[in-house]
Design an enzyme around this catalytic site. Structure first.
Site, PDB file in Angstrom:
ATOM      1  N   GLY A 125      -1.359  -1.436   6.611  1.00  0.00           N
ATOM      2  CA  GLY A 125      -1.360  -2.656   7.412  1.00  0.00           C
ATOM      3  C   GLY A 125      -2.739  -3.280   7.433  1.00  0.00           C
ATOM      4  N   THR A 128       0.870  -1.179   0.000  1.00  0.00           N
ATOM      5  CA  THR A 128       0.000   0.000   0.000  1.00  0.00           C
ATOM      6  C   THR A 128       0.903   1.224   0.000  1.00  0.00           C
ATOM      7  OG1 THR A 128      -1.793  -1.071   1.150  1.00  0.00           O
ATOM      8  CG2 THR A 128      -1.587   1.299   1.500  1.00  0.00           C
TER       9      THR A 128
HETATM   10  N1  ASP Z   1      -4.376  -1.115   4.813  1.00  0.00           N
HETATM   11  C1  ASP Z   1      -4.626  -1.815   3.583  1.00  0.00           C
HETATM   12  C2  ASP Z   1      -5.973  -2.456   3.663  1.00  0.00           C
HETATM   13  O1  ASP Z   1      -6.285  -3.079   4.657  1.00  0.00           O
HETATM   14  C3  ASP Z   1      -3.596  -2.848   3.256  1.00  0.00           C
HETATM   15  C4  ASP Z   1      -2.174  -2.453   3.450  1.00  0.00           C
HETATM   16  O2  ASP Z   1      -1.890  -1.377   3.955  1.00  0.00           O
HETATM   17  O3  ASP Z   1      -1.277  -3.231   3.058  1.00  0.00           O
HETATM   18  O4  ASP Z   1      -6.694  -2.391   2.706  1.00  0.00           O
END
Ligand code: ASP
Length: 286
Positions: A217, A166
């Site tokens: 996350g 992300t």
């Molecule tokens: N926060 C993002 C989500 O849950 C995923 C990530 O940050 O890797 O969609």
């Protein structure tokens, strides 16, 4: 003082070199906007679009696939002065963060989702694209072959094992304006229709006149903790690194995995994570 900090996701980074290169380029190009007198919003959009175009990251091209093998992306932008715009579960656009900005600037709403977010994007002739990469198709296949149930609890346990990606950026410009942008394909193997923290105000993205924060996350945990909003609130009295540390600690205690970057109106930056790793880069100059 102007500055920008970007992240390329929190988790287990397999391709460190590509992450470093991509985040560095994004920070440099975002900083260039600020140096040339551009505003914080243009700087974070520039940085995030660079990472959306880079298949190293789980945003735009190279986004994680849902359980049906489709890409559904979330993105948001926020200004310290209060503007917010987001898209959730949007398909087939090249730069979700651009559509989020359009929602902020051209509508009375803050979040558009699914098919209708796509229709909105087409109204403004935004570039379409198929963001699915063979690498992501392989990874969904591996996830399925492992025989893991796709229920969220299982994904939660698996999350720290997966390559992150992300993307997000926080900047302050010469007028002390703050802007934040976040963009993601979400979690590999998520249920179709799932919208995560990256589209939710106060969860993955928040900005106030004191500072701004982008989070990456485990989205459901980030939403429940209100990570971006609470961290930004703490910045009224504390520097970004202290504010971020507090939320990271809280996340650790609750087995919620995430990473945070932030910047305040003085150009102080902060970053921390309770995952195995997080890629980031920043440039601050007088
Ligand atoms: N926060 C993002 C989500 O849950 C995923 C990530 O940050 O890797 O969609």
């Amino acid at each position: 003082m102007v500055g920008i900090i970007v992240h390329g996701g929190a988790g287990k980074i397999r391709n460190e070199e590509a992450h470093q290169k991509g985040t560095k380029l994004a920070a440099q190009e975002g900083y260039k906007v600020l140096k040339e007198g551009g505003n914080a919003l243009d700087a974070v959009i520039t940085a995030v679009k660079i990472m959306e175009d880079d298949p190293t990251f789980n945003a735009g091209i190279g986004s994680a696939l849902n359980l049906l093998g489709e890409v559904e992306m979330d993105a948001s932008v926020m200004l310290g002065s209060g503007g917010f715009g987001a898209v959730g579960a949007i398909k087939n656009v090249r730069h979700p963060v651009d559509i989020a900005r359009k929602v902020m600037e051209e509508t009375d709403h803050i979040l558009l989702v699914g098919e209708e977010a796509g229709r909105f994007a087409r109204l403004f002739d935004f570039e379409t694209c198929n963001p699915i990469t063979p690498e992501m198709e392989k990874r969904l296949q591996v996830l399925k072959e492992k025989g893991e149930s796709m229920h969220l609890k299982k994904i939660r346990k698996l999350l720290p094992l997966y390559e992150p990606g992300t993307v997000g950026a926080c900047a302050v410009d010469r007028n002390s304006e703050i802007a934040v942008a976040t963009s993601t394909g979400g979690i590999l193997g998520k249920l179709p229709g799932r919208v995560g923290d990256s589209a939710i105000i106060g969860a993955g993205t928040f900005a106030s006149k004191w500072g701004g924060v982008s989070v990456t996350g485990y989205g459901e945990g980030i939403i429940k903790l209100g990570v971006a909003w609470r961290t930004t609130e703490l910045m009224k009295k504390r520097k970004p690194d202290e504010a971020i540390r507090q939320l990271i600690e809280e996340g650790r205690k609750q087995n919620t995995y995430f990473g945070v970057i932030g910047i305040d109106k003085y150009g102080n930056v902060g970053f921390d994570y309770n995952t195995e790793s997080m890629s980031y880069a920043y440039i601050i100059k007088q």
